[in-house]
Design a protein around this motif. Structure first.
Motif, PDB file in Angstrom:
ATOM      1  N   ASP A 102     -51.897  24.953 -76.441  1.00 50.99           N
ATOM      2  CA  ASP A 102     -51.677  24.255 -75.170  1.00 50.99           C
ATOM      3  C   ASP A 102     -50.977  25.160 -74.161  1.00 50.99           C
ATOM      4  N   ALA A 103     -50.022  25.965 -74.643  1.00 52.91           N
ATOM      5  CA  ALA A 103     -49.319  26.877 -73.746  1.00 52.91           C
ATOM      6  C   ALA A 103     -50.269  27.923 -73.179  1.00 52.91           C
ATOM      7  N   ARG A 104     -51.130  28.467 -74.033  1.00 55.04           N
ATOM      8  CA  ARG A 104     -52.090  29.468 -73.567  1.00 55.04           C
ATOM      9  C   ARG A 104     -53.065  28.860 -72.559  1.00 55.04           C
ATOM     10  N   ALA A 105     -53.506  27.641 -72.818  1.00 52.13           N
ATOM     11  CA  ALA A 105     -54.440  26.982 -71.896  1.00 52.13           C
ATOM     12  C   ALA A 105     -53.795  26.777 -70.531  1.00 52.13           C
ATOM     13  N   ALA A 106     -52.519  26.379 -70.538  1.00 51.14           N
ATOM     14  CA  ALA A 106     -51.811  26.168 -69.268  1.00 51.14           C
ATOM     15  C   ALA A 106     -51.686  27.472 -68.486  1.00 51.14           C
ATOM     16  N   LEU A 107     -51.373  28.563 -69.190  1.00 53.72           N
ATOM     17  CA  LEU A 107     -51.237  29.859 -68.522  1.00 53.72           C
ATOM     18  C   LEU A 107     -52.572  30.336 -67.946  1.00 53.72           C
ATOM     19  N   GLU A 108     -53.634  30.122 -68.688  1.00 52.36           N
ATOM     20  CA  GLU A 108     -54.957  30.520 -68.198  1.00 52.36           C
ATOM     21  C   GLU A 108     -55.366  29.686 -66.994  1.00 52.36           C
ATOM     22  N   HIS A 109     -54.956  28.422 -66.991  1.00 51.86           N
ATOM     23  CA  HIS A 109     -55.330  27.493 -65.936  1.00 51.86           C
ATOM     24  C   HIS A 109     -54.717  27.885 -64.594  1.00 51.86           C
ATOM     25  N   ILE A 110     -53.529  28.482 -64.631  1.00 52.58           N
ATOM     26  CA  ILE A 110     -52.830  28.770 -63.378  1.00 52.58           C
ATOM     27  C   ILE A 110     -53.213  30.113 -62.770  1.00 52.58           C
ATOM     28  N   GLY A 111     -54.056  30.880 -63.456  1.00 48.40           N
ATOM     29  CA  GLY A 111     -54.390  32.223 -62.995  1.00 48.40           C
ATOM     30  C   GLY A 111     -54.789  32.308 -61.527  1.00 48.40           C
ATOM     31  N   PRO A 112     -55.799  31.543 -61.089  1.00 48.82           N
ATOM     32  CA  PRO A 112     -56.224  31.628 -59.679  1.00 48.82           C
ATOM     33  C   PRO A 112     -55.121  31.236 -58.698  1.00 48.82           C
ATOM     34  N   ALA A 113     -54.370  30.169 -59.016  1.00 51.31           N
ATOM     35  CA  ALA A 113     -53.297  29.728 -58.117  1.00 51.31           C
ATOM     36  C   ALA A 113     -52.185  30.774 -58.046  1.00 51.31           C
ATOM     37  N   LEU A 114     -51.915  31.423 -59.171  1.00 48.87           N
ATOM     38  CA  LEU A 114     -50.873  32.452 -59.199  1.00 48.87           C
ATOM     39  C   LEU A 114     -51.253  33.611 -58.280  1.00 48.87           C
ATOM     40  N   GLU A 115     -52.536  33.975 -58.294  1.00 50.69           N
ATOM     41  CA  GLU A 115     -53.010  35.042 -57.424  1.00 50.69           C
ATOM     42  C   GLU A 115     -52.992  34.617 -55.962  1.00 50.69           C
ATOM     43  N   LEU A 116     -53.299  33.341 -55.719  1.00 56.92           N
ATOM     44  CA  LEU A 116     -53.445  32.853 -54.346  1.00 56.92           C
ATOM     45  C   LEU A 116     -52.108  32.641 -53.646  1.00 56.92           C
ATOM     46  N   ILE A 117     -51.194  31.919 -54.286  1.00 53.41           N
ATOM     47  CA  ILE A 117     -49.941  31.552 -53.612  1.00 53.41           C
ATOM     48  C   ILE A 117     -48.692  31.927 -54.399  1.00 53.41           C
ATOM     49  N   GLY A 118     -48.871  32.519 -55.566  1.00 51.51           N
ATOM     50  CA  GLY A 118     -47.713  32.824 -56.408  1.00 51.51           C
ATOM     51  C   GLY A 118     -46.772  33.823 -55.755  1.00 51.51           C
ATOM     52  N   THR A 119     -45.479  33.527 -55.830  1.00 48.00           N
ATOM     53  CA  THR A 119     -44.471  34.453 -55.341  1.00 48.00           C
ATOM     54  C   THR A 119     -44.130  35.451 -56.446  1.00 48.00           C
ATOM     55  N   GLU A 120     -43.300  36.424 -56.126  1.00 50.79           N
ATOM     56  CA  GLU A 120     -42.854  37.378 -57.142  1.00 50.79           C
ATOM     57  C   GLU A 120     -42.084  36.659 -58.250  1.00 50.79           C
ATOM     58  N   VAL A 121     -41.341  35.628 -57.875  1.00 55.65           N
ATOM     59  CA  VAL A 121     -40.604  34.847 -58.872  1.00 55.65           C
ATOM     60  C   VAL A 121     -41.568  34.150 -59.818  1.00 55.65           C
ATOM     61  N   HIS A 122     -42.621  33.525 -59.272  1.00 54.16           N
ATOM     62  CA  HIS A 122     -43.608  32.847 -60.116  1.00 54.16           C
ATOM     63  C   HIS A 122     -44.251  33.823 -61.105  1.00 54.16           C
ATOM     64  N   ARG A 123     -44.603  35.009 -60.601  1.00 57.49           N
ATOM     65  CA  ARG A 123     -45.276  35.997 -61.460  1.00 57.49           C
ATOM     66  C   ARG A 123     -44.342  36.486 -62.563  1.00 57.49           C
ATOM     67  N   GLN A 124     -43.073  36.640 -62.238  1.00 60.21           N
ATOM     68  CA  GLN A 124     -42.123  37.071 -63.254  1.00 60.21           C
ATOM     69  C   GLN A 124     -41.920  35.974 -64.295  1.00 60.21           C
ATOM     70  N   GLU A 125     -41.842  34.723 -63.839  1.00 63.07           N
ATOM     71  CA  GLU A 125     -41.704  33.608 -64.772  1.00 63.07           C
ATOM     72  C   GLU A 125     -42.912  33.528 -65.704  1.00 63.07           C
ATOM     73  N   ALA A 126     -44.110  33.717 -65.153  1.00 63.52           N
ATOM     74  CA  ALA A 126     -45.319  33.681 -65.977  1.00 63.52           C
ATOM     75  C   ALA A 126     -45.314  34.806 -67.004  1.00 63.52           C
ATOM     76  N   LEU A 127     -44.845  35.966 -66.603  1.00 62.20           N
ATOM     77  CA  LEU A 127     -44.762  37.107 -67.513  1.00 62.20           C
ATOM     78  C   LEU A 127     -43.832  36.798 -68.687  1.00 62.20           C
ATOM     79  N   VAL A 128     -42.712  36.162 -68.399  1.00 66.44           N
ATOM     80  CA  VAL A 128     -41.753  35.812 -69.449  1.00 66.44           C
ATOM     81  C   VAL A 128     -42.346  34.781 -70.399  1.00 66.44           C
ATOM     82  N   VAL A 129     -43.046  33.788 -69.861  1.00 72.12           N
ATOM     83  CA  VAL A 129     -43.671  32.777 -70.724  1.00 72.12           C
ATOM     84  C   VAL A 129     -44.719  33.438 -71.625  1.00 72.12           C
ATOM     85  N   ARG A 130     -45.458  34.397 -71.077  1.00 65.63           N
ATOM     86  CA  ARG A 130     -46.451  35.098 -71.897  1.00 65.63           C
ATOM     87  C   ARG A 130     -45.780  35.898 -73.018  1.00 65.63           C
ATOM     88  N   ALA A 131     -44.601  36.440 -72.740  1.00 67.49           N
ATOM     89  CA  ALA A 131     -43.863  37.167 -73.777  1.00 67.49           C
ATOM     90  C   ALA A 131     -43.457  36.226 -74.908  1.00 67.49           C
TER      91      ALA A 131
END
Length: 408
Positions: free
Chosen positions: A289-318
């Motif tokens: 479920d966690a992997r599916a959620a991360l994959e789902h946000i990919g386009p939105a992260l590219e479109l409107i994600g801030t540096e904070v959002h991208r760093q948070e996503a990186l940590v969740v992936r870790a």
């Protein structure tokens, strides 16, 4: 000759203050490309161009001089007319400079400018700067004697204090926000109560946080929308901390279903990042479920994600890589996250360092990992993050047991 980059910054502020596009200002005698290069500081202006632009803007030539810096009202109009994603450090710096030179001539106008600049600094993860601005905002709210401003200032100040790891202060500010919001509109009451739930949960006051989360959901449900979604998210977070995983999952699923990406894409992105993180805190972790959620946000992260959002996503992936047993990948992601200019909240930063400690232990650097996690637990305890400190000690014990089993 006027020097760059000041001339370009001043020109852009004047243009935006008059709600003019580059094409409208350029007119027939100048290309928009040339105007854009002037505003960016890439081209120096000449006397003819300055006269032409002054005429088009309806300002005297002196308006471009450095000692005639734009007033706070003008800069505020310029900045508020720009979409959030286009706010660069040049415009933000102009706003900060105008605030510094303002001299508090108009408290209401200054409040608006401080609120905007604090919001920008928060989005950038510059929490220390945000906190200083919010302190003045709170003082101004008291001066202006407007309950709505007082409630909003203290609610945001509480959230910022949590990001800095100041739990006791966050609870005090949240209580002030709730008191000020009494009798105000639903959004103000809900925002204040939300900060109280968050502060109580971080302090380990889980029974109080649960009661206030239920109150928040009851308050927000009739209105639905983003307020109810955020209330459900807060309730799910409290349930996770209490170990009520089935309830937490149900609440988070309801929050996800309640908000469409077309309603509020930024909240939609934040909610799914939070969902992925919460799925990994369930016992056992729900990695699919966690992997599916991360994959789902990919386009939105590219479109409107801030540096904070991208760093948070990186940590969740870790964390996800760790739970899936890919320790090498987890180490790579931790190293990548640590190499950034850290913009994480106190909790997220501490959980990242906790993960690094666990990886040290499993890589046979036991003493180093244990010491790192002990230091983190003591820091969390000193900051009154009781629940986070308990999580670190629990995780340390589990990792040492995993290390023992791998050696036997």
């Amino acid at each position: 000759m006027l020097e760059q980059p000041y001339f370009g910054q001043r020109l852009r502020a004047l243009r935006l203050g008059r709600s003019l596009s580059q094409a409208a200002l350029a007119g027939a005698e100048m290309s928009t490309g040339y105007l854009s290069r002037l505003e960016s500081g890439a081209r120096p202006p000449n006397a003819r161009i300055v006269r032409y632009l002054a005429e088009r803007l309806g300002v005297p030539l002196a308006a471009f001089e450095p000692d005639q810096g734009p007033g706070l009202a003008e800069v505020l109009a310029s900045v508020t007319s720009v979409p959030d994603e286009d706010l660069d450090e040049g415009l933000t710096g102009l706003l900060a400079k105008a605030l510094s030179a303002d001299g508090r001539r108009d408290p209401a106008l200054r409040w608006q400018a401080l609120w905007l600049l604090a919001r920008i600094r928060g989005r950038q993860g510059q929490y220390e700067q945000e906190f200083v601005l919010l302190a003045e905002l709170s003082d101004l709210a008291e001066t202006l004697r407007v309950p709505e401003l007082r409630a909003r200032a203290y609610a945001r100040r509480s959230r910022c204090a949590l990001n800095l790891g100041q739990v006791e202060q966050a609870r005090e500010y949240a209580a002030d926000a709730v008191a000020a919001a009494s009798g105000l509109t639903l959004p103000d009451q809900a925002a204040a109560l939300l900060t109280l739930v968050s502060a109580e949960a971080e302090a380990g006051w889980l029974a109080q946080a649960r009661a206030h989360a239920e109150q928040l959901c009851g308050l927000a449900e009739p209105a639905g929308g983003a307020a109810f979604t955020t209330a459900l998210w807060a309730a799910a977070t409290v349930a996770i901390r209490q170990g009520a995983y089935a309830e937490a999952t149900k609440l988070m699923d309801r929050a996800l279903e309640n908000l469409d990406s077309h309603q509020d894409l930024a909240l939609w992105l934040r909610l799914r990042l939070a969902s992925a993180s919460l799925q990994l805190q369930i016992v056992p972790p729900q990695t699919d479920d966690a992997r599916a959620a991360l994959e789902h946000i990919g386009p939105a992260l590219e479109l409107i994600g801030t540096e904070v959002h991208r760093q948070e996503a990186l940590v969740v992936r870790a964390h996800l890589a760790y739970e899936e047993g890919d320790l090498d990948r987890s180490r790579e992601l931790c190293a990548e996250a640590a190499a950034w200019d850290v913009k994480l909240s106190f909790r997220d930063r501490t959980r990242l360092q906790m993960l690094e400690g666990k990886l040290d232990i499993l890589a046979h650097r036991t003493d180093q990992g244990v010491q790192r996690m002990r230091d983190l637990a003591e820091q969390a305890h000193a900051a009154r993050h009781v629940e986070l400190a308990a999580e670190i000690w629990r995780s340390l014990a589990e990792t040492l047991e995993e290390r023992r089993r791998s050696r036997s």
